[in-house]
Design a protein around this motif. Sequence first.
Motif, PDB file in Angstrom:
ATOM      1  N   ALA A 197       1.885   6.064 -11.821  1.00  0.00           N
ATOM      2  CA  ALA A 197       1.087   5.755 -10.274  1.00  0.00           C
ATOM      3  C   ALA A 197       1.632   4.761 -10.016  1.00  0.00           C
ATOM      4  N   THR A 198       1.318   3.719  -8.669  1.00  0.00           N
ATOM      5  CA  THR A 198       1.602   2.775  -8.495  1.00  0.00           C
ATOM      6  C   THR A 198       1.358   2.865  -7.290  1.00  0.00           C
ATOM      7  N   ALA A 199       0.900   1.268  -6.572  1.00  0.00           N
ATOM      8  CA  ALA A 199       0.667   0.750  -5.250  1.00  0.00           C
ATOM      9  C   ALA A 199       1.369   0.366  -5.223  1.00  0.00           C
ATOM     10  N   VAL A 200       3.406   0.322  -4.234  1.00  0.00           N
ATOM     11  CA  VAL A 200       4.025  -0.642  -3.910  1.00  0.00           C
ATOM     12  C   VAL A 200       3.660  -1.804  -3.653  1.00  0.00           C
ATOM     13  N   ASP A 201       3.601  -2.903  -3.665  1.00  0.00           N
ATOM     14  CA  ASP A 201       3.561  -4.355  -2.775  1.00  0.00           C
ATOM     15  C   ASP A 201       4.752  -4.658  -3.274  1.00  0.00           C
ATOM     16  N   ALA A 202       5.738  -4.637  -1.822  1.00  0.00           N
ATOM     17  CA  ALA A 202       7.288  -5.098  -1.529  1.00  0.00           C
ATOM     18  C   ALA A 202       7.555  -6.392  -0.598  1.00  0.00           C
ATOM     19  N   ARG A 203       8.157  -7.259  -1.203  1.00  0.00           N
ATOM     20  CA  ARG A 203       9.227  -8.276   0.353  1.00  0.00           C
ATOM     21  C   ARG A 203      10.607  -8.466   0.557  1.00  0.00           C
ATOM     22  N   TRP A 204      10.861  -7.936   0.587  1.00  0.00           N
ATOM     23  CA  TRP A 204      12.678  -8.655   0.689  1.00  0.00           C
ATOM     24  C   TRP A 204      12.908  -9.655   2.487  1.00  0.00           C
TER      25      TRP A 204
ATOM     26  N   ALA B 153      12.671   4.249   2.266  1.00  0.00           N
ATOM     27  CA  ALA B 153      13.379   5.116   2.277  1.00  0.00           C
ATOM     28  C   ALA B 153      13.898   4.849   0.694  1.00  0.00           C
ATOM     29  N   ALA B 154      14.952   3.823   0.819  1.00  0.00           N
ATOM     30  CA  ALA B 154      14.882   3.204  -0.899  1.00  0.00           C
ATOM     31  C   ALA B 154      14.337   2.951  -2.088  1.00  0.00           C
ATOM     32  N   LEU B 155      13.274   2.234  -2.005  1.00  0.00           N
ATOM     33  CA  LEU B 155      12.018   2.275  -2.807  1.00  0.00           C
ATOM     34  C   LEU B 155      11.649   3.656  -3.235  1.00  0.00           C
ATOM     35  N   VAL B 156      11.201   5.347  -1.966  1.00  0.00           N
ATOM     36  CA  VAL B 156      11.074   5.973  -2.350  1.00  0.00           C
ATOM     37  C   VAL B 156      12.046   6.883  -3.819  1.00  0.00           C
ATOM     38  N   ASP B 157      13.049   6.912  -3.188  1.00  0.00           N
ATOM     39  CA  ASP B 157      14.150   7.319  -4.164  1.00  0.00           C
ATOM     40  C   ASP B 157      14.211   7.263  -4.973  1.00  0.00           C
ATOM     41  N   ALA B 158      14.543   5.977  -4.882  1.00  0.00           N
ATOM     42  CA  ALA B 158      14.353   5.222  -6.619  1.00  0.00           C
ATOM     43  C   ALA B 158      13.596   5.304  -7.373  1.00  0.00           C
ATOM     44  N   PHE B 159      11.894   5.554  -6.827  1.00  0.00           N
ATOM     45  CA  PHE B 159      11.438   5.543  -7.427  1.00  0.00           C
ATOM     46  C   PHE B 159      10.962   7.012  -8.767  1.00  0.00           C
ATOM     47  N   THR B 160      11.034   8.304  -7.076  1.00  0.00           N
ATOM     48  CA  THR B 160      11.230   9.566  -7.419  1.00  0.00           C
ATOM     49  C   THR B 160      12.509  10.209  -8.273  1.00  0.00           C
TER      50      THR B 160
ATOM     51  N   LEU C 234      10.853  -0.252 -11.377  1.00  0.00           N
ATOM     52  CA  LEU C 234      10.908  -2.024 -10.813  1.00  0.00           C
ATOM     53  C   LEU C 234      12.591  -2.055 -10.386  1.00  0.00           C
ATOM     54  N   TYR C 235      13.124  -2.522 -11.554  1.00  0.00           N
ATOM     55  CA  TYR C 235      14.758  -2.822 -11.426  1.00  0.00           C
ATOM     56  C   TYR C 235      15.571  -1.752 -10.280  1.00  0.00           C
ATOM     57  N   ALA C 236      15.427  -0.692 -11.000  1.00  0.00           N
ATOM     58  CA  ALA C 236      16.271   0.429 -10.004  1.00  0.00           C
ATOM     59  C   ALA C 236      15.537   0.471  -8.932  1.00  0.00           C
ATOM     60  N   MET C 237      14.204   0.477  -7.636  1.00  0.00           N
ATOM     61  CA  MET C 237      13.647   0.227  -6.949  1.00  0.00           C
ATOM     62  C   MET C 237      14.232  -0.907  -6.058  1.00  0.00           C
ATOM     63  N   GLY C 238      14.400  -1.817  -7.403  1.00  0.00           N
ATOM     64  CA  GLY C 238      14.600  -3.591  -5.971  1.00  0.00           C
ATOM     65  C   GLY C 238      16.895  -3.025  -5.831  1.00  0.00           C
ATOM     66  N   GLU C 239      17.295  -2.658  -6.830  1.00  0.00           N
ATOM     67  CA  GLU C 239      18.664  -2.578  -6.917  1.00  0.00           C
ATOM     68  C   GLU C 239      18.573  -1.715  -5.545  1.00  0.00           C
ATOM     69  N   ARG C 240      17.922  -1.045  -5.779  1.00  0.00           N
ATOM     70  CA  ARG C 240      18.187   0.167  -4.398  1.00  0.00           C
ATOM     71  C   ARG C 240      18.183   0.208  -3.340  1.00  0.00           C
TER      72      ARG C 240
ATOM     73  N   GLY D 149       0.898  -1.158  -0.206  1.00  0.00           N
ATOM     74  CA  GLY D 149       0.062  -0.094   0.067  1.00  0.00           C
ATOM     75  C   GLY D 149       0.695   1.718   0.336  1.00  0.00           C
ATOM     76  N   LEU D 150       2.281   1.314  -0.057  1.00  0.00           N
ATOM     77  CA  LEU D 150       2.791   2.513  -0.725  1.00  0.00           C
ATOM     78  C   LEU D 150       2.450   2.818  -2.160  1.00  0.00           C
ATOM     79  N   VAL D 151       1.995   4.581  -1.832  1.00  0.00           N
ATOM     80  CA  VAL D 151       0.957   4.861  -3.070  1.00  0.00           C
ATOM     81  C   VAL D 151       2.153   5.770  -3.617  1.00  0.00           C
TER      82      VAL D 151
END
Length: 288
Positions: free
Chosen positions: A170-177, A195-202, A213-219, A139-141
Motif C-alpha cells: 500500500a502507498t500514497a502516491v506523490d508524483a511530479r512529471w 491511469a498509467a500510475l494506477v495500471d502499473a501499480f495494479t 515505482l520504476y514500473a509506474m514511472g516507465e508507464r 494523495g493517490l492511495v
Amino acid sequence: MAVLGANSYGKAECRLVRVDRDGPHHRLTDLTVSTALAGRLAATHLTGDNTDVLPTDTQKNTVYALARHGVATIEEFGLDLARHFVSGGGAVEQARVTVQRHPWQRLGEHSFARRGDETRLAVVTASAAGAWVVGGLTGLVLLNTTGSEFRGFARDRYTTLPEAADRILATAVDARWRFADLGTGWDGAYDAAHAALVDAFTQTYSRSLQQTLYAMGERVLDAVPQVAEVRLSLPNRHHFLVDLAPFGLDNPGEVYVAADRPYGLIEATVAREGADGPGLAWDWAGRS
C-alpha cells in the motif's frame, strides 16, 4: 563574512473557489495557489530597502483578479500568473506558481461533495528565458492485497525483519512529471498519467516497492509522450499481520494492523533517455 544565497518570497496557499454559472449546470473549481518570486532582491535582505518588493498581498490579489477571467486548466492558469509576474520589467526575474486542484464530485446541477484527499497539481516557472510546467498529483492511495513480496534483502547484526513471500502493498502516491513543451493538452495528459500510475501499480508483480515505482514511472513515459521525466515518492504503508495465537485463533492472512509510522519511503526519478531541461530536483527539494 556572510553572503546572501538563493532567496525568494511570495504568498502561500491562497484559497480560491470559482463558480462558473453558464446556465443551470454550474461548474466548481477549488484551488490552492502559492506564488514565489525571485530576482534582484538582495537590497530588502541586506538593507531593508523595499523598493523592488512587490507585496505578497498584491500577489494574492493578482491570483483573484486573474481568476475573474476564468480558470480553464490549472496549468494554463499557472502560466498566466507566472508570466504576469515576470512581465513588469522590474527586479523580479523568475516566478514560480504552484496550483493545487481539490476534487469535488457532482451531485446535481449545482450540488457537490468533496471527494477524498487526492489532489491534482501544477508547478509553473517563468523567466525571461521561457517557461516550463510540472504536473502531478498527491494523495493517490493504492493497495494490493497480494502480488507483492520482499525477499533476498541484505542483512546485518541489527536485521530482524523476516522475509515476506506474500504481503499487502500500500502507498500514497506523490508524483511530479515535467512536460518537454508547453503545447500540451493538459487535461488529457493528466488523465493518461493518472491511469498509467494506477495500471502499473495494479498490474506489476512487486518484488520491491522500488521495482513498482520504476514500473509506474516507465508507464507514465509510455502513456504521455509530452512528459520528459517523472519523479515519484512512495511511502510504504505497512500492514502487519496480527498474532491471534494468544486468543486461540489462527490468522491466515486476514487480520492486519495498519501502521502509520515509521514507514519506508521510496523516491526516484524516471527520465526519458536523452531528456533535457531544468530537471525535477529543484522542484522536489521544496515539495512545491
